[in-house]
Design a protein around this motif. Sequence first.
Motif, PDB file in Angstrom:
ATOM      1  N   SER A  28       0.824  -1.332   0.040  1.00 24.93           N
ATOM      2  CA  SER A  28      -0.047  -0.068   0.091  1.00 24.93           C
ATOM      3  C   SER A  28       0.809   1.113  -0.063  1.00 24.93           C
ATOM      4  CB  SER A  28      -0.999   0.205   1.326  1.00 24.93           C
ATOM      5  OG  SER A  28      -0.181  -0.127   2.379  1.00 24.93           O
ATOM      6  N   GLN A  29       1.980   1.391  -0.676  1.00 24.53           N
ATOM      7  CA  GLN A  29       2.773   2.459  -0.833  1.00 24.53           C
ATOM      8  C   GLN A  29       2.086   3.437  -1.594  1.00 24.53           C
ATOM      9  OE1 GLN A  29       6.548   1.431  -2.712  1.00 24.53           O
ATOM     10  NE2 GLN A  29       7.536   3.155  -1.523  1.00 24.53           N
ATOM     11  N   THR A  30       2.148   4.787  -0.981  1.00 25.24           N
ATOM     12  CA  THR A  30       1.741   5.884  -1.711  1.00 25.24           C
ATOM     13  C   THR A  30       2.534   6.302  -2.501  1.00 25.24           C
ATOM     14  OG1 THR A  30       0.528   6.570   0.336  1.00 25.24           O
ATOM     15  CG2 THR A  30       0.817   8.238  -1.131  1.00 25.24           C
ATOM     16  N   THR A  31       1.968   6.741  -3.777  1.00 22.16           N
ATOM     17  CA  THR A  31       2.682   7.387  -4.959  1.00 22.16           C
ATOM     18  C   THR A  31       2.183   8.590  -5.499  1.00 22.16           C
ATOM     19  OG1 THR A  31       1.433   5.761  -6.619  1.00 22.16           O
ATOM     20  CG2 THR A  31       3.755   5.196  -5.891  1.00 22.16           C
ATOM     21  N   PHE A  32       2.845   9.694  -5.974  1.00 22.41           N
ATOM     22  CA  PHE A  32       2.316  10.723  -6.303  1.00 22.41           C
ATOM     23  C   PHE A  32       2.997  11.090  -7.914  1.00 22.41           C
ATOM     24  CE2 PHE A  32       2.075  15.585  -5.617  1.00 22.41           C
ATOM     25  CZ  PHE A  32       0.786  15.677  -6.223  1.00 22.41           C
ATOM     26  N   THR A  33       2.285  10.856  -8.783  1.00 23.05           N
ATOM     27  CA  THR A  33       3.111  11.178 -10.269  1.00 23.05           C
ATOM     28  C   THR A  33       2.170  12.278 -10.894  1.00 23.05           C
ATOM     29  OG1 THR A  33       1.521   9.223 -10.941  1.00 23.05           O
ATOM     30  CG2 THR A  33       3.598   8.813 -10.334  1.00 23.05           C
ATOM     31  N   PHE A  47      -3.612  21.346 -23.590  1.00 30.24           N
ATOM     32  CA  PHE A  47      -3.348  19.912 -23.275  1.00 30.24           C
ATOM     33  C   PHE A  47      -3.437  19.935 -21.727  1.00 30.24           C
ATOM     34  CE2 PHE A  47       0.546  22.567 -22.988  1.00 30.24           C
ATOM     35  CZ  PHE A  47       1.190  22.274 -22.037  1.00 30.24           C
ATOM     36  N   ARG A  48      -3.530  18.507 -21.204  1.00 26.69           N
ATOM     37  CA  ARG A  48      -3.968  18.264 -20.038  1.00 26.69           C
ATOM     38  C   ARG A  48      -2.581  17.487 -19.200  1.00 26.69           C
ATOM     39  NH1 ARG A  48      -9.205  14.956 -18.288  1.00 26.69           N
ATOM     40  NH2 ARG A  48      -8.487  14.089 -16.371  1.00 26.69           N
ATOM     41  N   VAL A  49      -2.488  18.210 -18.073  1.00 23.25           N
ATOM     42  CA  VAL A  49      -1.468  17.457 -17.020  1.00 23.25           C
ATOM     43  C   VAL A  49      -2.130  17.144 -15.731  1.00 23.25           C
ATOM     44  CG1 VAL A  49       0.497  18.008 -15.685  1.00 23.25           C
ATOM     45  CG2 VAL A  49       0.217  19.023 -17.965  1.00 23.25           C
ATOM     46  N   ASP A  50      -2.078  15.881 -15.539  1.00 26.20           N
ATOM     47  CA  ASP A  50      -2.676  15.183 -14.346  1.00 26.20           C
ATOM     48  C   ASP A  50      -1.638  14.840 -13.222  1.00 26.20           C
ATOM     49  OD1 ASP A  50      -5.384  15.120 -15.451  1.00 26.20           O
ATOM     50  OD2 ASP A  50      -4.896  13.304 -16.367  1.00 26.20           O
ATOM     51  N   PHE A  51      -2.080  15.262 -11.978  1.00 26.83           N
ATOM     52  CA  PHE A  51      -1.158  14.861 -10.724  1.00 26.83           C
ATOM     53  C   PHE A  51      -1.986  13.900 -10.007  1.00 26.83           C
ATOM     54  CE2 PHE A  51       0.457  18.921 -11.959  1.00 26.83           C
ATOM     55  CZ  PHE A  51       1.988  18.747 -11.943  1.00 26.83           C
ATOM     56  N   THR A  52      -1.558  12.834  -9.743  1.00 27.89           N
ATOM     57  CA  THR A  52      -2.374  11.574  -9.202  1.00 27.89           C
ATOM     58  C   THR A  52      -1.625  11.002  -7.994  1.00 27.89           C
ATOM     59  OG1 THR A  52      -3.478  11.090 -11.295  1.00 27.89           O
ATOM     60  CG2 THR A  52      -3.503   9.518  -9.568  1.00 27.89           C
ATOM     61  N   ILE A  53      -2.488  10.823  -6.903  1.00 28.81           N
ATOM     62  CA  ILE A  53      -2.043  10.141  -5.587  1.00 28.81           C
ATOM     63  C   ILE A  53      -2.948   9.085  -5.473  1.00 28.81           C
ATOM     64  CG2 ILE A  53      -2.745  11.985  -4.169  1.00 28.81           C
ATOM     65  CD1 ILE A  53      -0.529  11.696  -2.593  1.00 28.81           C
ATOM     66  N   ASN A  54      -2.337   7.884  -4.883  1.00 28.70           N
ATOM     67  CA  ASN A  54      -3.121   6.881  -4.474  1.00 28.70           C
ATOM     68  C   ASN A  54      -3.200   6.883  -3.101  1.00 28.70           C
ATOM     69  OD1 ASN A  54      -0.455   6.046  -4.312  1.00 28.70           O
ATOM     70  ND2 ASN A  54      -0.942   4.080  -4.622  1.00 28.70           N
ATOM     71  N   ALA A  55      -4.226   7.780  -2.646  1.00 24.25           N
ATOM     72  CA  ALA A  55      -4.172   7.866  -1.217  1.00 24.25           C
ATOM     73  C   ALA A  55      -5.639   8.466  -0.808  1.00 24.25           C
ATOM     74  CB  ALA A  55      -2.962   8.699  -0.430  1.00 24.25           C
ATOM     75  N   LYS A  95      -7.821   6.995  -4.929  1.00 22.81           N
ATOM     76  CA  LYS A  95      -7.189   7.717  -5.973  1.00 22.81           C
ATOM     77  C   LYS A  95      -7.763   9.169  -5.951  1.00 22.81           C
ATOM     78  CE  LYS A  95      -7.207   6.830 -10.657  1.00 22.81           C
ATOM     79  NZ  LYS A  95      -7.187   6.416 -11.909  1.00 22.81           N
ATOM     80  N   THR A  96      -6.974  10.222  -5.947  1.00 28.39           N
ATOM     81  CA  THR A  96      -7.405  11.552  -6.023  1.00 28.39           C
ATOM     82  C   THR A  96      -6.194  12.241  -7.153  1.00 28.39           C
ATOM     83  OG1 THR A  96      -7.857  11.797  -3.889  1.00 28.39           O
ATOM     84  CG2 THR A  96      -7.428  13.847  -4.963  1.00 28.39           C
ATOM     85  N   THR A  97      -6.981  12.832  -8.178  1.00 28.89           N
ATOM     86  CA  THR A  97      -6.183  13.470  -9.314  1.00 28.89           C
ATOM     87  C   THR A  97      -6.836  15.069  -9.428  1.00 28.89           C
ATOM     88  OG1 THR A  97      -6.576  11.364 -10.637  1.00 28.89           O
ATOM     89  CG2 THR A  97      -5.986  13.274 -11.819  1.00 28.89           C
ATOM     90  N   PHE A  98      -5.634  15.681  -9.629  1.00 25.70           N
ATOM     91  CA  PHE A  98      -5.703  17.294  -9.754  1.00 25.70           C
ATOM     92  C   PHE A  98      -5.265  17.486 -11.285  1.00 25.70           C
ATOM     93  CE2 PHE A  98      -4.496  16.273  -5.532  1.00 25.70           C
ATOM     94  CZ  PHE A  98      -5.301  16.971  -4.718  1.00 25.70           C
ATOM     95  N   SER A  99      -6.208  18.029 -12.071  1.00 27.10           N
ATOM     96  CA  SER A  99      -6.217  18.153 -13.501  1.00 27.10           C
ATOM     97  C   SER A  99      -5.800  19.567 -13.846  1.00 27.10           C
ATOM     98  CB  SER A  99      -7.210  17.498 -14.320  1.00 27.10           C
ATOM     99  OG  SER A  99      -7.324  16.174 -13.962  1.00 27.10           O
ATOM    100  N   PHE A 100      -4.987  19.900 -14.659  1.00 27.61           N
ATOM    101  CA  PHE A 100      -4.966  21.440 -15.228  1.00 27.61           C
ATOM    102  C   PHE A 100      -4.797  21.337 -16.866  1.00 27.61           C
ATOM    103  CE2 PHE A 100      -2.601  21.409 -11.096  1.00 27.61           C
ATOM    104  CZ  PHE A 100      -2.760  22.568 -10.702  1.00 27.61           C
ATOM    105  N   THR A 101      -5.551  22.362 -17.543  1.00 29.24           N
ATOM    106  CA  THR A 101      -5.587  22.414 -18.538  1.00 29.24           C
ATOM    107  C   THR A 101      -4.222  23.688 -19.112  1.00 29.24           C
ATOM    108  OG1 THR A 101      -7.799  21.928 -19.123  1.00 29.24           O
ATOM    109  CG2 THR A 101      -6.669  22.904 -20.847  1.00 29.24           C
ATOM    110  N   LEU A 102      -3.435  23.342 -19.991  1.00 29.98           N
ATOM    111  CA  LEU A 102      -2.513  24.315 -20.277  1.00 29.98           C
ATOM    112  C   LEU A 102      -2.597  24.717 -21.729  1.00 29.98           C
ATOM    113  CD1 LEU A 102      -1.349  22.633 -17.544  1.00 29.98           C
ATOM    114  CD2 LEU A 102       0.801  23.612 -18.090  1.00 29.98           C
TER     115      LEU A 102
END
Length: 160
Positions: A28-33, A47-55, A95-102
Motif C-alpha cells: 500500500s505504498q503511496t505514490t504521487f505522479t 493539453f492536460r496535465v494530471d497529478f495523481t496520488i493513490n491515497a 485515488k485523487t487526481t488534480f488536473s490542469f489544462t495548459l
Amino acid sequence: MYKTNTMKKIGSSLIFIVCLISSFLSLSQTTFTAKTSSTVVGVGEGFRVDFTINARDVKYFRNPTVKGARIVAGPMTSTSYSSSNINGKITSSSKTTFSFTLVADKEGTITVSPAKVDVNGKTYTSNSLTLTASKNHTSSRPYNSSRRRNNYNNYSPQVP
C-alpha cells in the motif's frame, strides 16, 4: 525447557507478524505522479496535465510552477474509491487526481515543476514534466476559450 519452547514460539510468532505487517505496508505504498498524454504539443493547443496520488485524506495541494505555457483551467479535483470482497479477501484503493489544462503560446520547452500534497501529515512530491511546443505539431483540438460560448450564441430556435 518449557520456557525455552514458549519463548521460541513467541519469537517465531513475532517475526511472522512483523513480516506480515511489512509486506502489507509495501503493498500500500503511496505514490504521487505527474502525467500528460503527449510530450510534444502544438502552439495554441490545449493539453492536460494530471497529478495523481493513490491515497485518501489528501490535503494541501500545492500547484506546480509552469514555464513556457499558461494554465487556463485547474486544478480540477476528482477522487475515486473502490473496494471488493472476493472469497473473503477485502481489498480497497483510493485515488485523487488534480488536473490542469495548459496552453503553449510559443515554440520551445515547457517545464512543469513538481507539485506537492499532504496526506496524513506527510508531504509527497510528484515528478516534474518537460514537454516541447511546436508550430508544426498537428492538433486535433486547438484551444479556443470561446468555443462553448459560440455554440450557444449560434443557437436559433425553430419557430412553428
